[in-house]
Scaffold this active site. Structure first.
Site, mmCIF file in Angstrom:
data_model
loop_
_atom_site.group_PDB
_atom_site.id
_atom_site.type_symbol
_atom_site.label_atom_id
_atom_site.label_comp_id
_atom_site.label_asym_id
_atom_site.label_seq_id
_atom_site.Cartn_x
_atom_site.Cartn_y
_atom_site.Cartn_z
ATOM 1 N N HIS A 169 -3.876 -5.077 0.408
ATOM 2 C CA HIS A 169 -3.471 -5.516 1.749
ATOM 3 C C HIS A 169 -3.711 -7.017 1.902
ATOM 4 C CE1 HIS A 169 -2.594 -1.678 3.740
ATOM 5 N NE2 HIS A 169 -3.585 -1.160 3.037
ATOM 6 N N CYS A 188 0.835 -1.204 0.000
ATOM 7 C CA CYS A 188 0.000 0.000 0.000
ATOM 8 C C CYS A 188 0.871 1.255 0.000
ATOM 9 C CB CYS A 188 -0.999 -0.027 1.155
ATOM 10 S SG CYS A 188 -2.378 1.140 0.902
ATOM 11 N N GLU A 211 -2.098 -8.875 3.769
ATOM 12 C CA GLU A 211 -1.643 -9.269 5.104
ATOM 13 C C GLU A 211 -2.724 -9.176 6.169
ATOM 14 O OE1 GLU A 211 -1.332 -4.809 5.439
ATOM 15 O OE2 GLU A 211 -1.424 -6.324 3.869
#
Length: 229
Positions: free
Chosen positions: A173, A88, A175
């Site tokens: 994202h 990001c 994660e």
């Protein structure tokens, strides 16, 4: 192996599922909370870098002086061939470090949106040929000169790219966990009025798509570990 340096831009944007993979694979790692003013180590002291996201714009260096230091070490990592993953804000700083531009995206991307592979690379292949991946950003970046575009989407052209031998940036994202989704929603008071969504909607989407994202994301994390040598 030297430790992996994981640069946080703010406290509520951690490694998420990547942390679990690092611990399972017994990789030594540590956070560098750069917004506190702490100096980043010499690249020779680390095996690679992960640069995480944040709510600031990549060019707000007067307001967030640490961004200059992060951008510089990312550029050095590309030159040195160090494994690097920017997520990001991390991909936007990587683009900036390599001479690219950062600007407002055509739309604010929130939620699980489809991205499509346009290049082939072993690290990010688990997300191909198409995946619905979590987004939460209003800025985007250009593809730096010499970089290879790996993923794109209908609204935001640069979703992932590779630069140099072992440097990668991803806009999405992969994660995140439900904890991050919940925390980010709580920290965004204009989520409904400005971003056009709600905490309930994003958590409902997570119920449909997060398990697959995390499965692919853990494989990407394992492949990144393999680059550390």
């Amino acid at each position: 192996m030297k430790p992996l340096l994981c640069i946080r831009q703010q406290a509520n944007v951690p490694l998420g599922i990547i942390e679990g993979v690092l611990n399972e694979e017994k990789v030594e790692w540590r956070y560098a909370d750069c917004w506190t003013g702490a100096d980043l180590p010499d690249l020779k002291e680390v095996s690679g870098l992960i640069v995480l996201g944040g709510t600031m714009n990549a060019d707000e260096m007067a307001e967030f002086p640490h961004l200059w230091q992060v951008k510089e070490i990312m550029g050095e990592a590309v030159t040195a061939g160090k494994p690097l993953l920017g997520i990001c804000l991390g991909v936007q700083l990587l683009s900036r470090a390599l001479g690219g531009d950062v600007y407002k995206a055509p739309v604010r991307e929130t939620g699980f949106l489809e991205v499509e592979a346009v290049g082939k690379d072993p690290l990010l292949d688990p997300f191909g040929p198409r995946s619905r991946l979590f987004q939460f950003h209003e800025d985007t970046c250009t593809l730096p000169e010499g970089a290879e575009l790996l993923f794109t989407s209908e609204d935001v052209a640069v979703q992932a790219f590779k630069a140099g031998e072992r440097a990668y940036g991803v806009q999405f994202h992969f994660e995140i966990t439900p904890t991050e989704i919940s925390n980010w929603c709580d920290a965004t008071p204009d989520l409904e009025t400005t971003w056009g969504t709600s905490k309930q909607e994003l958590l409902q989407q997570a119920g449909h798509h997060l398990e697959q994202q995390q499965q692919s994301g853990r494989e990407v994390a394992r492949r990144f570990i393999d680059l550390l040598g």
